[in-house]
Design a protein around this motif. Structure first.
Motif, PDB file in Angstrom:
ATOM      1  N   ALA A  28       0.828  -1.207   0.000  1.00  0.00           N
ATOM      2  CA  ALA A  28       0.000   0.000   0.000  1.00  0.00           C
ATOM      3  C   ALA A  28       0.862   1.256   0.000  1.00  0.00           C
ATOM      4  O   ALA A  28       0.625   2.186  -0.776  1.00  0.00           O
ATOM      5  N   ILE A  29       1.871   1.282   0.846  1.00  0.00           N
ATOM      6  CA  ILE A  29       2.759   2.452   0.927  1.00  0.00           C
ATOM      7  C   ILE A  29       3.490   2.666  -0.397  1.00  0.00           C
ATOM      8  O   ILE A  29       3.545   3.774  -0.920  1.00  0.00           O
ATOM      9  N   ASP A  30       4.051   1.591  -0.945  1.00  0.00           N
ATOM     10  CA  ASP A  30       4.821   1.688  -2.195  1.00  0.00           C
ATOM     11  C   ASP A  30       3.981   2.143  -3.378  1.00  0.00           C
ATOM     12  O   ASP A  30       4.514   2.668  -4.355  1.00  0.00           O
ATOM     13  N   ASN A  31       2.669   1.927  -3.295  1.00  0.00           N
ATOM     14  CA  ASN A  31       1.783   2.246  -4.409  1.00  0.00           C
ATOM     15  C   ASN A  31       0.813   3.380  -4.104  1.00  0.00           C
ATOM     16  O   ASN A  31      -0.197   3.543  -4.778  1.00  0.00           O
ATOM     17  N   ALA A  32       1.133   4.168  -3.084  1.00  0.00           N
ATOM     18  CA  ALA A  32       0.366   5.365  -2.716  1.00  0.00           C
ATOM     19  C   ALA A  32      -1.126   5.077  -2.523  1.00  0.00           C
ATOM     20  O   ALA A  32      -1.976   5.829  -2.952  1.00  0.00           O
ATOM     21  N   VAL A  33      -1.416   3.960  -1.857  1.00  0.00           N
ATOM     22  CA  VAL A  33      -2.796   3.637  -1.517  1.00  0.00           C
ATOM     23  C   VAL A  33      -3.155   4.453  -0.283  1.00  0.00           C
ATOM     24  O   VAL A  33      -2.524   4.303   0.764  1.00  0.00           O
ATOM     25  N   SER A  34      -4.140   5.319  -0.418  1.00  0.00           N
ATOM     26  CA  SER A  34      -4.517   6.118   0.751  1.00  0.00           C
ATOM     27  C   SER A  34      -5.395   5.276   1.669  1.00  0.00           C
ATOM     28  O   SER A  34      -6.105   4.383   1.225  1.00  0.00           O
ATOM     29  N   GLY A  35      -5.289   5.557   2.965  1.00  0.00           N
ATOM     30  CA  GLY A  35      -6.058   4.833   3.954  1.00  0.00           C
ATOM     31  C   GLY A  35      -5.211   3.940   4.842  1.00  0.00           C
ATOM     32  O   GLY A  35      -5.684   3.433   5.838  1.00  0.00           O
ATOM     33  N   ILE A  36      -3.956   3.734   4.475  1.00  0.00           N
ATOM     34  CA  ILE A  36      -3.015   2.984   5.312  1.00  0.00           C
ATOM     35  C   ILE A  36      -1.982   3.991   5.800  1.00  0.00           C
ATOM     36  O   ILE A  36      -1.199   4.531   5.018  1.00  0.00           O
ATOM     37  N   LEU A  37      -1.974   4.271   7.107  1.00  0.00           N
ATOM     38  CA  LEU A  37      -1.026   5.245   7.655  1.00  0.00           C
ATOM     39  C   LEU A  37       0.329   4.615   7.966  1.00  0.00           C
ATOM     40  O   LEU A  37       1.360   5.219   7.715  1.00  0.00           O
ATOM     41  N   ALA A  38       0.315   3.433   8.574  1.00  0.00           N
ATOM     42  CA  ALA A  38       1.541   2.690   8.875  1.00  0.00           C
ATOM     43  C   ALA A  38       2.530   3.513   9.698  1.00  0.00           C
ATOM     44  O   ALA A  38       3.716   3.568   9.396  1.00  0.00           O
ATOM     45  N   ASP A  39       2.045   4.133  10.751  1.00  0.00           N
ATOM     46  CA  ASP A  39       2.886   4.999  11.580  1.00  0.00           C
ATOM     47  C   ASP A  39       4.113   4.288  12.151  1.00  0.00           C
ATOM     48  O   ASP A  39       5.167   4.896  12.302  1.00  0.00           O
ATOM     49  N   CYS A  40       4.001   3.010  12.483  1.00  0.00           N
ATOM     50  CA  CYS A  40       5.137   2.307  13.093  1.00  0.00           C
ATOM     51  C   CYS A  40       6.020   1.623  12.053  1.00  0.00           C
ATOM     52  O   CYS A  40       7.003   0.971  12.412  1.00  0.00           O
ATOM     53  N   GLY A  41       5.671   1.739  10.789  1.00  0.00           N
ATOM     54  CA  GLY A  41       6.510   1.176   9.733  1.00  0.00           C
ATOM     55  C   GLY A  41       6.466  -0.341   9.631  1.00  0.00           C
ATOM     56  O   GLY A  41       7.330  -0.950   9.029  1.00  0.00           O
ATOM     57  N   GLY A  42       5.478  -0.959  10.224  1.00  0.00           N
ATOM     58  CA  GLY A  42       5.340  -2.405  10.101  1.00  0.00           C
ATOM     59  C   GLY A  42       5.789  -3.184  11.315  1.00  0.00           C
ATOM     60  O   GLY A  42       5.963  -4.399  11.257  1.00  0.00           O
ATOM     61  N   ALA A  43       5.967  -2.522  12.441  1.00  0.00           N
ATOM     62  CA  ALA A  43       6.444  -3.177  13.659  1.00  0.00           C
ATOM     63  C   ALA A  43       5.320  -3.783  14.498  1.00  0.00           C
ATOM     64  O   ALA A  43       5.575  -4.285  15.579  1.00  0.00           O
ATOM     65  N   CYS A  44       4.104  -3.710  14.003  1.00  0.00           N
ATOM     66  CA  CYS A  44       2.938  -4.255  14.722  1.00  0.00           C
ATOM     67  C   CYS A  44       2.784  -3.603  16.096  1.00  0.00           C
ATOM     68  O   CYS A  44       2.564  -4.269  17.096  1.00  0.00           O
ATOM     69  N   SER A  45       2.940  -2.274  16.113  1.00  0.00           N
ATOM     70  CA  SER A  45       2.836  -1.590  17.401  1.00  0.00           C
ATOM     71  C   SER A  45       1.937  -0.357  17.382  1.00  0.00           C
ATOM     72  O   SER A  45       1.902   0.382  18.356  1.00  0.00           O
ATOM     73  N   CYS A  46       1.194  -0.152  16.286  1.00  0.00           N
ATOM     74  CA  CYS A  46       0.352   1.046  16.267  1.00  0.00           C
ATOM     75  C   CYS A  46      -1.058   0.812  15.738  1.00  0.00           C
ATOM     76  O   CYS A  46      -1.941   1.609  15.995  1.00  0.00           O
ATOM     77  N   ALA A  47      -1.271  -0.213  14.976  1.00  0.00           N
ATOM     78  CA  ALA A  47      -2.585  -0.558  14.409  1.00  0.00           C
ATOM     79  C   ALA A  47      -3.113   0.455  13.401  1.00  0.00           C
ATOM     80  O   ALA A  47      -4.300   0.480  13.113  1.00  0.00           O
ATOM     81  N   THR A  48      -2.241   1.278  12.815  1.00  0.00           N
ATOM     82  CA  THR A  48      -2.688   2.244  11.807  1.00  0.00           C
ATOM     83  C   THR A  48      -2.602   1.692  10.384  1.00  0.00           C
ATOM     84  O   THR A  48      -2.646   2.445   9.416  1.00  0.00           O
TER      85      THR A  48
END
Length: 106
Positions: A28-48
């Motif tokens: 999602a991030i690599d393809n500019a899909v809006s709606g995925i924030l990914a604040d923790c960068g994939g560490a499974c610690s934010c649920a965004t």
């Protein structure tokens, strides 16, 4: 290369092609899909990076591990098919995966 279709909360679809081994969140991030924030960068610690796995794919996606299940307690509007996209790793078996995105991550 496997494809994933992201469907926004208002029905807009975006299909992306991803290399196996990539997380759905990173796709999602690599393809500019809006709606995925990914604040923790994939560490499974934010649920965004919350998403809903389409019902047709629920049994094909590996089950959530304990840490993900615990983090899902913090998402807005959880459903039975809620997942954190950072924890779903794309494989050839997931070619055609459909995920729906919530109206809000926070």
């Amino acid at each position: 290369m496997p494809s994933i279709t992201f469907i926004s909360h208002d029905g807009v679809e975006k299909e992306v092609h991803v290399a196996p081994g990539t997380s759905v969140m990173q796709a999602a991030i690599d393809n500019a899909v809006s709606g995925i924030l990914a604040d923790c960068g994939g560490a499974c610690s934010c649920a965004t990076c919350h998403c809903y796995v389409d019902e047709a794919w629920k049994e094909k996606v590996p089950a959530a591990e304990d840490i993900e299940a615990q983090m899902l307690d913090f998402v807005m509007d959880p459903e039975e098919n809620s997942r954190l996209s950072c924890q779903i790793v794309v494989s050839e078996e997931l070619d055609g995966l459909i995920v729906r995105l919530p109206a809000s991550q926070i």
